[in-house]
Motif scaffolding. Structure first.
Motif, PDB file in Angstrom:
ATOM      1  N   VAL A  45       0.405  -0.951  -0.430  1.00  0.00           N
ATOM      2  CA  VAL A  45       0.035   0.403  -0.053  1.00  0.00           C
ATOM      3  C   VAL A  45       0.830   1.434   0.442  1.00  0.00           C
ATOM      4  O   VAL A  45       1.363   1.651   0.911  1.00  0.00           O
ATOM      5  CB  VAL A  45      -0.442  -0.197   1.782  1.00  0.00           C
ATOM      6  CG1 VAL A  45      -1.658   1.445   0.809  1.00  0.00           C
ATOM      7  CG2 VAL A  45      -1.676  -1.134   1.382  1.00  0.00           C
ATOM      8  N   ASN A  46       1.038   2.067  -1.235  1.00  0.00           N
ATOM      9  CA  ASN A  46       1.616   2.986  -1.319  1.00  0.00           C
ATOM     10  C   ASN A  46       0.848   4.428  -0.866  1.00  0.00           C
ATOM     11  O   ASN A  46      -0.489   4.709  -1.727  1.00  0.00           O
ATOM     12  CB  ASN A  46       2.027   3.321  -2.822  1.00  0.00           C
ATOM     13  CG  ASN A  46       2.728   4.398  -3.031  1.00  0.00           C
ATOM     14  OD1 ASN A  46       3.197   5.063  -1.777  1.00  0.00           O
ATOM     15  ND2 ASN A  46       2.616   5.181  -3.922  1.00  0.00           N
ATOM     16  N   VAL A  47       0.725   5.431   0.302  1.00  0.00           N
ATOM     17  CA  VAL A  47       0.153   5.904   0.534  1.00  0.00           C
ATOM     18  C   VAL A  47       0.893   7.235  -0.653  1.00  0.00           C
ATOM     19  O   VAL A  47       1.643   8.305   1.115  1.00  0.00           O
ATOM     20  CB  VAL A  47      -0.541   6.305   1.620  1.00  0.00           C
ATOM     21  CG1 VAL A  47      -1.215   7.835   2.319  1.00  0.00           C
ATOM     22  CG2 VAL A  47      -1.045   4.683   2.759  1.00  0.00           C
ATOM     23  N   ALA A  48       0.281   7.708  -1.252  1.00  0.00           N
ATOM     24  CA  ALA A  48       1.195   9.078  -2.353  1.00  0.00           C
ATOM     25  C   ALA A  48       0.716  10.171  -0.907  1.00  0.00           C
ATOM     26  O   ALA A  48      -0.313  10.544  -0.328  1.00  0.00           O
ATOM     27  CB  ALA A  48       0.775   9.217  -3.414  1.00  0.00           C
ATOM     28  N   GLY A  49       1.847  11.265  -1.327  1.00  0.00           N
ATOM     29  CA  GLY A  49       1.242  12.307   0.331  1.00  0.00           C
ATOM     30  C   GLY A  49       1.266  12.011   1.185  1.00  0.00           C
ATOM     31  O   GLY A  49       1.152  13.694   1.631  1.00  0.00           O
ATOM     32  N   THR A  50       2.269  11.221   1.766  1.00  0.00           N
ATOM     33  CA  THR A  50       1.741  10.742   3.262  1.00  0.00           C
ATOM     34  C   THR A  50       3.385   9.997   3.469  1.00  0.00           C
ATOM     35  O   THR A  50       3.084   8.698   3.403  1.00  0.00           O
ATOM     36  CB  THR A  50       0.662   9.791   4.292  1.00  0.00           C
ATOM     37  OG1 THR A  50      -0.222  11.201   3.773  1.00  0.00           O
ATOM     38  CG2 THR A  50       0.425  10.013   5.776  1.00  0.00           C
ATOM     39  N   LYS A  51       3.866  10.156   4.599  1.00  0.00           N
ATOM     40  CA  LYS A  51       4.874   9.799   5.261  1.00  0.00           C
ATOM     41  C   LYS A  51       4.714   8.775   6.042  1.00  0.00           C
ATOM     42  O   LYS A  51       3.633   8.533   7.428  1.00  0.00           O
ATOM     43  CB  LYS A  51       5.987  10.326   6.135  1.00  0.00           C
ATOM     44  CG  LYS A  51       6.744  10.759   4.957  1.00  0.00           C
ATOM     45  CD  LYS A  51       7.686  12.281   5.786  1.00  0.00           C
ATOM     46  CE  LYS A  51       8.887  13.280   5.093  1.00  0.00           C
ATOM     47  NZ  LYS A  51       9.282  13.701   5.586  1.00  0.00           N
ATOM     48  N   VAL A  52       4.309   7.217   5.558  1.00  0.00           N
ATOM     49  CA  VAL A  52       4.180   6.247   6.204  1.00  0.00           C
ATOM     50  C   VAL A  52       5.115   5.477   7.469  1.00  0.00           C
ATOM     51  O   VAL A  52       6.509   5.436   6.180  1.00  0.00           O
ATOM     52  CB  VAL A  52       2.906   5.062   5.661  1.00  0.00           C
ATOM     53  CG1 VAL A  52       2.837   3.793   6.353  1.00  0.00           C
ATOM     54  CG2 VAL A  52       1.977   6.397   5.096  1.00  0.00           C
ATOM     55  N   SER A  53       4.591   5.159   8.241  1.00  0.00           N
ATOM     56  CA  SER A  53       5.817   4.510   8.262  1.00  0.00           C
ATOM     57  C   SER A  53       5.436   3.144   9.811  1.00  0.00           C
ATOM     58  O   SER A  53       6.080   1.984   9.592  1.00  0.00           O
ATOM     59  CB  SER A  53       6.437   5.479  10.335  1.00  0.00           C
ATOM     60  OG  SER A  53       6.081   5.166  11.339  1.00  0.00           O
ATOM     61  N   GLY A  54       4.364   2.986   9.390  1.00  0.00           N
ATOM     62  CA  GLY A  54       3.426   1.577   9.648  1.00  0.00           C
ATOM     63  C   GLY A  54       2.060   1.654   9.068  1.00  0.00           C
ATOM     64  O   GLY A  54       1.723   2.750   9.405  1.00  0.00           O
ATOM     65  N   ALA A  62       1.132  -3.554  10.824  1.00  0.00           N
ATOM     66  CA  ALA A  62       1.965  -3.799   9.670  1.00  0.00           C
ATOM     67  C   ALA A  62       2.940  -2.778   9.790  1.00  0.00           C
ATOM     68  O   ALA A  62       2.473  -1.829  10.410  1.00  0.00           O
ATOM     69  CB  ALA A  62       1.421  -3.974   8.561  1.00  0.00           C
ATOM     70  N   SER A  63       4.412  -2.805   8.977  1.00  0.00           N
ATOM     71  CA  SER A  63       5.524  -1.975   9.446  1.00  0.00           C
ATOM     72  C   SER A  63       5.482  -1.587   8.243  1.00  0.00           C
ATOM     73  O   SER A  63       4.875  -2.380   7.026  1.00  0.00           O
ATOM     74  CB  SER A  63       7.322  -2.968   9.600  1.00  0.00           C
ATOM     75  OG  SER A  63       6.539  -3.818   8.900  1.00  0.00           O
ATOM     76  N   ALA A  64       6.359  -0.796   7.452  1.00  0.00           N
ATOM     77  CA  ALA A  64       7.258  -0.133   6.061  1.00  0.00           C
ATOM     78  C   ALA A  64       7.942  -0.399   5.915  1.00  0.00           C
ATOM     79  O   ALA A  64       8.671  -0.137   6.463  1.00  0.00           O
ATOM     80  CB  ALA A  64       6.059   0.720   6.475  1.00  0.00           C
ATOM     81  N   LYS A  65       8.333   0.192   4.332  1.00  0.00           N
ATOM     82  CA  LYS A  65       9.495   0.776   3.604  1.00  0.00           C
ATOM     83  C   LYS A  65       9.274   0.972   2.429  1.00  0.00           C
ATOM     84  O   LYS A  65       9.140   1.103   1.914  1.00  0.00           O
ATOM     85  CB  LYS A  65      10.469  -1.531   3.793  1.00  0.00           C
ATOM     86  CG  LYS A  65      11.607  -0.883   2.687  1.00  0.00           C
ATOM     87  CD  LYS A  65      12.092  -2.325   2.594  1.00  0.00           C
ATOM     88  CE  LYS A  65      14.299  -2.238   2.213  1.00  0.00           C
ATOM     89  NZ  LYS A  65      14.490  -3.393   2.170  1.00  0.00           N
ATOM     90  N   ASP A  66      10.382   1.930   2.710  1.00  0.00           N
ATOM     91  CA  ASP A  66      10.835   2.904   1.973  1.00  0.00           C
ATOM     92  C   ASP A  66       9.122   3.913   1.573  1.00  0.00           C
ATOM     93  O   ASP A  66       8.646   4.283   0.894  1.00  0.00           O
ATOM     94  CB  ASP A  66      10.586   2.827   0.595  1.00  0.00           C
ATOM     95  CG  ASP A  66      12.335   2.181   0.295  1.00  0.00           C
ATOM     96  OD1 ASP A  66      12.908   2.722   1.054  1.00  0.00           O
ATOM     97  OD2 ASP A  66      12.076   1.005   0.043  1.00  0.00           O
ATOM     98  N   GLY A  67       8.536   4.119   3.401  1.00  0.00           N
ATOM     99  CA  GLY A  67       6.787   4.807   2.821  1.00  0.00           C
ATOM    100  C   GLY A  67       5.472   4.185   2.108  1.00  0.00           C
ATOM    101  O   GLY A  67       5.083   4.158   2.491  1.00  0.00           O
ATOM    102  N   LYS A  68       6.377   2.389   1.877  1.00  0.00           N
ATOM    103  CA  LYS A  68       4.674   1.681   1.639  1.00  0.00           C
ATOM    104  C   LYS A  68       4.713   0.532   2.689  1.00  0.00           C
ATOM    105  O   LYS A  68       5.737   0.363   3.080  1.00  0.00           O
ATOM    106  CB  LYS A  68       5.661   1.218   0.452  1.00  0.00           C
ATOM    107  CG  LYS A  68       5.422   2.453  -0.305  1.00  0.00           C
ATOM    108  CD  LYS A  68       5.950   1.762  -2.398  1.00  0.00           C
ATOM    109  CE  LYS A  68       6.355   2.665  -3.328  1.00  0.00           C
ATOM    110  NZ  LYS A  68       6.287   1.424  -4.543  1.00  0.00           N
ATOM    111  N   LEU A  69       3.441   0.710   3.201  1.00  0.00           N
ATOM    112  CA  LEU A  69       2.981  -0.328   3.770  1.00  0.00           C
ATOM    113  C   LEU A  69       3.871  -2.324   2.998  1.00  0.00           C
ATOM    114  O   LEU A  69       3.094  -2.098   1.923  1.00  0.00           O
ATOM    115  CB  LEU A  69       1.354  -0.091   4.270  1.00  0.00           C
ATOM    116  CG  LEU A  69       1.344   1.301   4.778  1.00  0.00           C
ATOM    117  CD1 LEU A  69      -0.040   1.134   5.377  1.00  0.00           C
ATOM    118  CD2 LEU A  69       1.758   0.691   6.703  1.00  0.00           C
ATOM    119  N   SER A  70       3.553  -2.986   3.793  1.00  0.00           N
ATOM    120  CA  SER A  70       3.482  -4.527   2.996  1.00  0.00           C
ATOM    121  C   SER A  70       2.341  -5.195   4.269  1.00  0.00           C
ATOM    122  O   SER A  70       2.876  -5.204   5.708  1.00  0.00           O
ATOM    123  CB  SER A  70       4.701  -4.500   3.521  1.00  0.00           C
ATOM    124  OG  SER A  70       4.985  -6.533   2.659  1.00  0.00           O
TER     125      SER A  70
END
Length: 520
Positions: free
Chosen positions: A459-468, A498-506
């Motif tokens: 999941v890529n939340v464009a426009g938002t920095k996601v850390s998890g 869920a955690s994230a990498k490079d701003g994307k949720l996995s």
């Protein structure tokens, strides 16, 4: 592979092995920089009809009952519904509405006439629950009110007088009658519809005939300006989709005429056969997949209605209200066929979530929906037996989606989606929606329709920095997992993160699951 902390409280469910996930990731992009229309809280509306134990026994037990109650309403059921933040309740029907005469449901309860409910089971209708009782329930829940007027056996005069009785502020005879019956302050009527299923149980009408009756009736429905309900036209269903076209083309705003919305009804039948609809539990996998094939038709119905309304109502003054929807199975063995009592399983929760995701997609037109029904009828939130109560998987689906009430929808795009196939039937493996909640957080809802295979979703939340992300999951080992009065907690949501990498949720989405998370 990004590490995922998944804690499942459901019995028998553990961490899903990495090898169980598809090799190709499903990719979902949520554009948080392009907010869409607000998802009206009433998309999560409920429906309570005088049908079986939908009201009597399930909600209303009377003031003399040994079951703990407040002014006749069950404390346990009302408490559970309050926790669900039920935003709106539709009453008194349904088909029942077109045989309901409001004057029979006011005044001392022991003096109200006893009628026969000819639509649902041929049982006695005591009229113990009437206008005052309904508004008492709505006020306890903090819910908006949706009154269904009687067009089938009623008249414009009867509906106009009911509205005056409910909303009148003067010393007119009707307003004084309301005061005599214990209510000084006018009731707040948020929505009012003229008839129900006029194409069928509401009168077997044509769109042309109903439209003329709508215009006639609407001209006389008058209330104080600050207590004016949205006025709804009874629209179509499958096979009667032309009602949306005809109504929106032929009811135009005039000084004495309003039409704020057109309704639509659609039920999900696994077999698409009204004679043998399918089992609520113990069903084969072919009825699992056919259920999703059928319920996904909702997207097409709403899309077609939106296209029609965009043509005939470009200013978007008219909403499209799916005020009856849900699963409809064969009744439970040994129960009255007219009571429409059915068990509720994990499948129902996924059906509900799938429909929520569809409604979010069309939030500019779909301002209200009403699942059928709230308690003990069809796809219910709650089932009761004497003084016992259980919460269904559908209840928990509504609970998971509470953050979407009045949230701002966000464009959501799915690529590299999986396909769930059985025999010659295929459906999309994953469906989803996203919104920014009133608390400012971005919420993502995910459904995996495949009952056997988990899937990895990016999941890529464009426009938002996601850390998890943190939220909850609803799943189980069994396709028909359900709660019973003996085992009321057999299935319920569990924590999910869920955690994230490079701003994307996995997100590792378990088989046959609903997940709702808030991005962090």
């Amino acid at each position: 592979m990004v590490k995922l902390n998944l804690r499942l409280a459901v019995a028998g469910i553990g961490l899903v092995a990495a090898s169980a996930f598809a090799a190709d990731k499903v990719e979902i992009t949520v554009d948080a920089q392009k907010p869409g229309p607000v998802i009206n809280k009433n998309v999560y509306g409920q429906f309570a009809e005088h049908l079986g134990a939908g009201i009597y026994g399930g909600l209303w037990v009377g003031t003399d009952s040994k079951i703990p109650n407040t002014r006749g309403w069950r404390n346990d059921v009302v408490g559970a519904l309050k926790s669900l933040k039920v935003p709106l309740v539709r009453w008194p029907g349904g088909c029942f509405a077109d045989e309901y005469h409001w004057r029979e449901g006011i005044g001392p309860r022991d003096q109200r006439p006893v009628k026969v409910n000819t639509n649902w089971g041929g049982v006695e209708e005591s009229n113990a629950v009437g206008t005052h009782e309904f508004f008492d329930l709505a006020e306890m829940l903090g819910a908006d009110t949706y009154i269904n007027g009687n067009l089938g056996t009623g008249s414009p005069q009867e509906m106009a007088e009911w509205l005056e009785y409910m909303t009148g502020e003067s010393k007119s005879t009707l307003a004084e009658m309301r005061r005599k019956n214990g209510r000084d302050k006018p009731f707040k009527v948020d929505y009012f519809t003229i008839g129900n299923e006029a194409w069928g149980c509401g009168g077997n009408m044509t769109p042309e005939h109903y439209t003329n009756l709508y215009k006639q009736t609407a001209a006389f429905l008058k209330t104080p300006k600050h207590n004016t309900p949205k006025l709804i036209a009874s629209g179509g269903t499958t096979g009667h989709e032309e009602w949306t076209e005809y109504l929106s083309a032929n009811v135009k705003p005039e000084w004495s005429l309003r039409m704020d919305a057109i309704s639509f009804h659609f039920y999900t039948l696994p077999t698409n056969d009204w004679k043998v609809k399918g089992l609520a539990t113990g069903f084969p996998e072919k009825e699992w997949i056919s259920t999703f094939k059928q319920t996904l038709r909702m997207d097409g119905f709403v899309a077609d209605a939106k296209k029609t309304l965009d043509k005939n109502d470009p200013e978007k003054k008219v909403g499209f209200y799916v005020d009856e929807w849900g699963t409809w199975y064969d009744v439970e063995p040994g129960t009255n066929s007219g009571f429409l009592y059915q068990q509720n399983s994990l499948r129902d929760a996924l059906v509900a979530a799938t429909n929520f995701n569809i409604f979010h997609k069309y939030a500019d037109r779909v301002h209200m929906t009403n699942i059928a029904q709230m308690v003990n009828v069809l796809q219910a939130m709650i089932l009761t037996k004497d003084d016992k109560m259980i919460l269904t998987p559908t209840y928990y689906a509504f609970d998971l989606y509470k953050p979407f009430q009045d949230a701002t929808s966000l464009p959501t795009n799915i690529t590299h989606n999986t396909t769930y196939t059985l025999g010659d039937v295929s459906v999309p493996g994953v469906n989803a929606s996203a919104a920014r909640g009133k608390d400012g957080k971005v919420y993502v809802a995910l459904v995996n329709t495949n009952p056997k295979e988990a899937v990895e979703v990016t999941v890529n939340v464009a426009g938002t920095k996601v850390s998890g992300a943190k939220g909850r999951v609803l799943t189980s080992q069994l396709m028909d997992a359900h709660n019973t009065f003996e085992k009321p907690d057999a299935i319920k949501p569990a924590p999910f993160s869920a955690s994230a990498k490079d701003g994307k949720l996995s997100v590792k989405l378990p088989a046959k699951s609903v997940v709702v998370v808030a991005a962090e």
